[in-house]
Enzyme design. Structure first.
Site, PDB file in Angstrom:
ATOM      1  CB  CYS A  69     -33.518  -1.939  55.927  1.00 23.98           C
ATOM      2  SG  CYS A  69     -33.960  -0.874  54.532  1.00 23.98           S
ATOM      3  CG  HIS A 128     -28.253  -5.388  55.688  1.00 25.38           C
ATOM      4  ND1 HIS A 128     -29.615  -5.559  55.827  1.00 25.38           N
ATOM      5  CD2 HIS A 128     -28.083  -4.140  55.193  1.00 25.38           C
ATOM      6  CE1 HIS A 128     -30.236  -4.456  55.438  1.00 25.38           C
ATOM      7  NE2 HIS A 128     -29.326  -3.586  55.043  1.00 25.38           N
ATOM      8  CG  HIS A 138     -33.332  -4.390  51.166  1.00 23.54           C
ATOM      9  ND1 HIS A 138     -33.907  -4.931  52.292  1.00 23.54           N
ATOM     10  CD2 HIS A 138     -32.561  -3.349  51.616  1.00 23.54           C
ATOM     11  CE1 HIS A 138     -33.511  -4.270  53.355  1.00 23.54           C
ATOM     12  NE2 HIS A 138     -32.689  -3.298  52.964  1.00 23.54           N
TER      13      HIS A 138
END
Length: 728
Positions: A141, A269, A304
């Site tokens: 990620c 994040h 995400h």
């Protein structure tokens, strides 16, 4: 601090819409893009909503490629510049298409030709006319921000003046079911930093930024700095105190030359999982104590999007400074007293000069960047072309230790076979790998992670004891094939009702280097590159760029496992009736020349255009190496079987191109066919240079005297690469 790079143009597609204007309006209105998947079947009732790109994506290419092309099209509409390089973050590549093919038991390798993560960057390079390096970063990620940081250093070092960078990923069964198997998907949708948060929302998208060294007429913003770190703590969980996140943020601000007081907004994040949000909150509280700037996570709105997340959020950060907006933390309602942290609830219009944007991923990979406002900016055009300057040569890296594993065995056995001109091809025995490692370390690992960890252990034993690599940079063509096959096989066998969380965590390309970082305690940059036959060369190129900035010892690796069901499907150089081969190489490197130690220097990385005659293709190589005959005593050329005719034609043209009768050894005839055979070749070449001899390609069992000169490693696959290995 050194100068940043200007953002000349941007392209974005996500659950919030297509283009920067649509994204801005969605952020301004506090909208959420979460919806039910409608373009492939999920055989589970009431599957949680995801961050799906709305509308129909019409393209014959896999969905990730199509999303990336849409983002690139927006940039091409704004700017006519051809990038010198492409650096892209990716984790899924053609996986959605691959899943359907595997489920249908398809075996034709041509149907899988876009499976590789590197094919997305290569497709973008072809689309935009880029003939330079196409580097794919796969650090889970954090991939998007890691790609942007590498691109920034390419510009700072003078290796490129214009770089297309960002990230792209599409939804697929692997990610949807994988994250659900970890029980980190919130049925109600992601609620980052909320007291009742219970997980993330899986998503897709693409974000691309065109970075330039010289100020264009209307720069959108500036990429001012980047910071990379690794927790070296756990395969999937962050350090509980957010140590790696803290380091990445601190490095990014230091790199940009700013203090915490100068940050106006933190793009968090903030995935919505308990552990991730807690760790990030602790890091932010420690870094910005007592006065924290405005902060929020957009993942409650976008979901995400894995490798695309950092790039999408970089674009949102650029929108924040250019439009004066702080996005709201969609999904948040109740503060969590444990976090000592309250994000911005709803969007706010106010001036924003600097944004710190965070991304953290599996394997403890962390990447943060700083986006800054530029004067007199608009959301404008890219009319002014950059003035071309002479590209500087990349500096050498000294070899302090090295190791390899091949079908012949570990380093000593492989070198013994090499000097006798014998084949190294084959699969190293599992017992050989496990004997180098403890049972506790490998009990949940499968072949690829074991191979890379064994390499790291071997290379460490051959390195001076006072040398400890801070950064790990490695290339792999295909990553963890065993975990990928096992995860999907179990998923399909159970009618998509069950899947393995352990296999999912182990399936990401960067899982192996996460284990290496934990073994070595390496908390610097941890970068996995991938791009078929040039994967190791990508790692070396990246090491050369980051090493110049960080001035730390690095372990640079390359490796691939052979898998009986997947290797021949994904790699056209692997044929079912051929010799199954795998292996890898690892080198401990120091930036610059250390007296008495051999050096590696990347010299060329360009597209191998088969429409050109060999003489034309080699013209760049002859310009780059005018002193070829004085510097090199031999060439080691890697010719992938799938491109044998083209590779052989280039190898045959070398003597005329350089007016030389230099010996040329086709090392893949010895190593066997696997993507990162160049990593093994690099180790063999380093040892050959140290010993001033190389197996004679024309007379097996005899050796060529190098006469104190170096060896040129050539990659003759889809890219033409050149790495020189010189004596100390």
């Amino acid at each position: 601090m050194t100068s940043g790079a200007y953002i000349a143009a941007m392209g974005i597609i996500s659950a919030l819409g297509t283009g920067t204007d649509s994204t801005y309006q969605a952020l301004k209105g506090g909208k959420s893009g979460l919806a039910s998947v409608d373009f492939f079947q999920l055989n589970r009732p009431n599957f949680p909503k995801v961050g799906m790109v709305p509308g129909t994506i019409k393209n014959t290419l896999p969905r990730t490629h199509a999303l990336a092309r849409i983002a690139a099209g927006q940039i091409m509409a704004q700017c006519s510049r051809v990038p010198d390089a492409v650096v892209l973050g990716a984790t899924t590549g053609g996986m959605l298409t691959c899943e359907s093919l595997l489920k249908a038991k398809e075996t034709d390798p041509k149907r899988f030709r876009y499976h590789g993560l590197g094919t997305v960057a290569e497709d973008l390079a072809d689309l935009m006319g880029c003939t330079g390096p196409a580097i794919t970063v796969s650090t889970a990620c954090s991939s998007g921000n890691a790609a942007l940081t590498i691109a920034l250093e390419m510009i700072r070092s003078g290796q490129a003046e214009t770089v297309l960078a960002g990230g792209a990923d599409a939804l697929c069964r692997m990610t949807c079911f994988g994250f659900q198997s970890l029980q980190v998907v919130d049925p109600a949708g992601a609620r980052p930093f909320d007291q009742k948060r219970s997980g993330m929302s899986v998503a897709e998208g693409a974000g691309l930024l065109l970075l330039v060294s010289q100020r264009p007429e209307n720069p959108v913003a500036e990429l001012s700095g980047g910071g990379l770190s690794c927790d070296a703590y756990h395969a999937s969980s962050p350090h509980p105190e957010g140590n790696g996140a803290f380091d990445a943020m601190a490095k990014a601000m230091d790199d940009a030359g700013v203090t915490p007081e100068q940050i106006d907004y933190i793009s968090l994040h903030g995935t919505g999982t308990q552990a991730n949000d807690r760790a990030e909150a602790m890091a932010v509280n420690r870094l910005f104590n007592p006065d924290k700037p405005a902060a929020s996570s957009v993942k409650g709105a976008t979901g995400h999007s894995m490798a695309a997340a950092g790039a999408i959020e970089a674009i949102i950060s650029a929108i924040a400074v250019s439009k004066g907006i702080i996005p709201g933390n969609t999904g948040f309602s109740t503060p969590d007293p444990e976090l000592n942290f309250i994000p911005v609830h709803r969007p706010i219009q106010q001036p924003v000069h600097r944004v710190l944007s965070n991304t953290f991923g599996f394997g403890g990979n962390n990447a943060a960047i700083v986006i800054s406002k530029t004067e007199n900016q608009t959301s404008g055009t890219c009319a002014r072309e950059a003035k071309r300057v002479q590209k500087p040569q990349m500096g050498p890296m000294s070899v302090l230790g090295y190791a390899c594993v091949t079908g012949a065995g570990t380093t000593a056995e492989s070198l013994g076979a090499f000097y006798k001109g014998q084949s190294l091809a084959g699969m190293i025995a599992d017992k050989t790998l496990t004997d180098l490692l403890t049972l506790k370390k490998v009990r949940r690992m499968k072949r690829f992670s074991r191979l890379m960890l064994a390499l790291a252990v071997l290379a460490g034993k051959e390195t001076p004891p006072d040398i400890s690599p801070a950064s790990i940079i490695g290339g792999t063509g295909w990553g963890s094939l065993s975990e990928t096959w096992d995860f999907l096989s179990r998923l399909f066998a159970g009618n998509e009702k069950s899947s393995s969380p352990i296999d999912f965590v182990g399936s990401v390309h960067n899982a192996a280097l996460g284990h290496v970082a934990m073994e070595l305690g390496a908390k610097g940059a941890n970068i996995t590159t991938t791009g078929g036959d040039a994967s190791f060369e990508q790692a070396l190129w990246t090491a050369g760029i980051l090493g110049k900035k960080d001035h730390t010892h690095m372990m640079v690796m390359g490796g691939d496992e052979h898998h009986p069901d997947l290797s021949f499907r994904f790699d056209m150089s692997v044929v079912p009736e051929g010799t199954a081969a795998d292996g890898g190489g690892a080198l401990v490197l120091a930036p610059g020349a250390v007296p008495g130690n051999p050096t590696l220097t990347p010299r060329l990385f360009m597209k191998n255009d088969d429409r050109l005659e060999p003489k034309e293709t080699l013209a760049d190589l002859t310009r780059e190496l005018p002193d070829f005959n004085d510097r090199y005593g031999a060439v080691m050329a890697g010719i992938p079987k799938a491109l044998n005719a083209r590779g052989k034609a280039l190898a045959d043209a070398l003597p005329n191109a350089f007016s030389s009768s230099i010996p040329i050894l086709d090392y893949r005839r010895l190593t066997g066919q696997f993507a990162t055979a160049p990593a093994v070749a690099a180790v063999l070449a380093v040892d050959a240079v140290k010993n001033n001899r190389l197996p004679d390609p024309n007379f097996p069992g005899q050796c060529v005297d190098l006469q104190g000169r170096g060896i040129l490693l050539l990659g003759l696959g889809r890219h033409l690469t050149a790495v020189e290995v010189m004596p100390g």
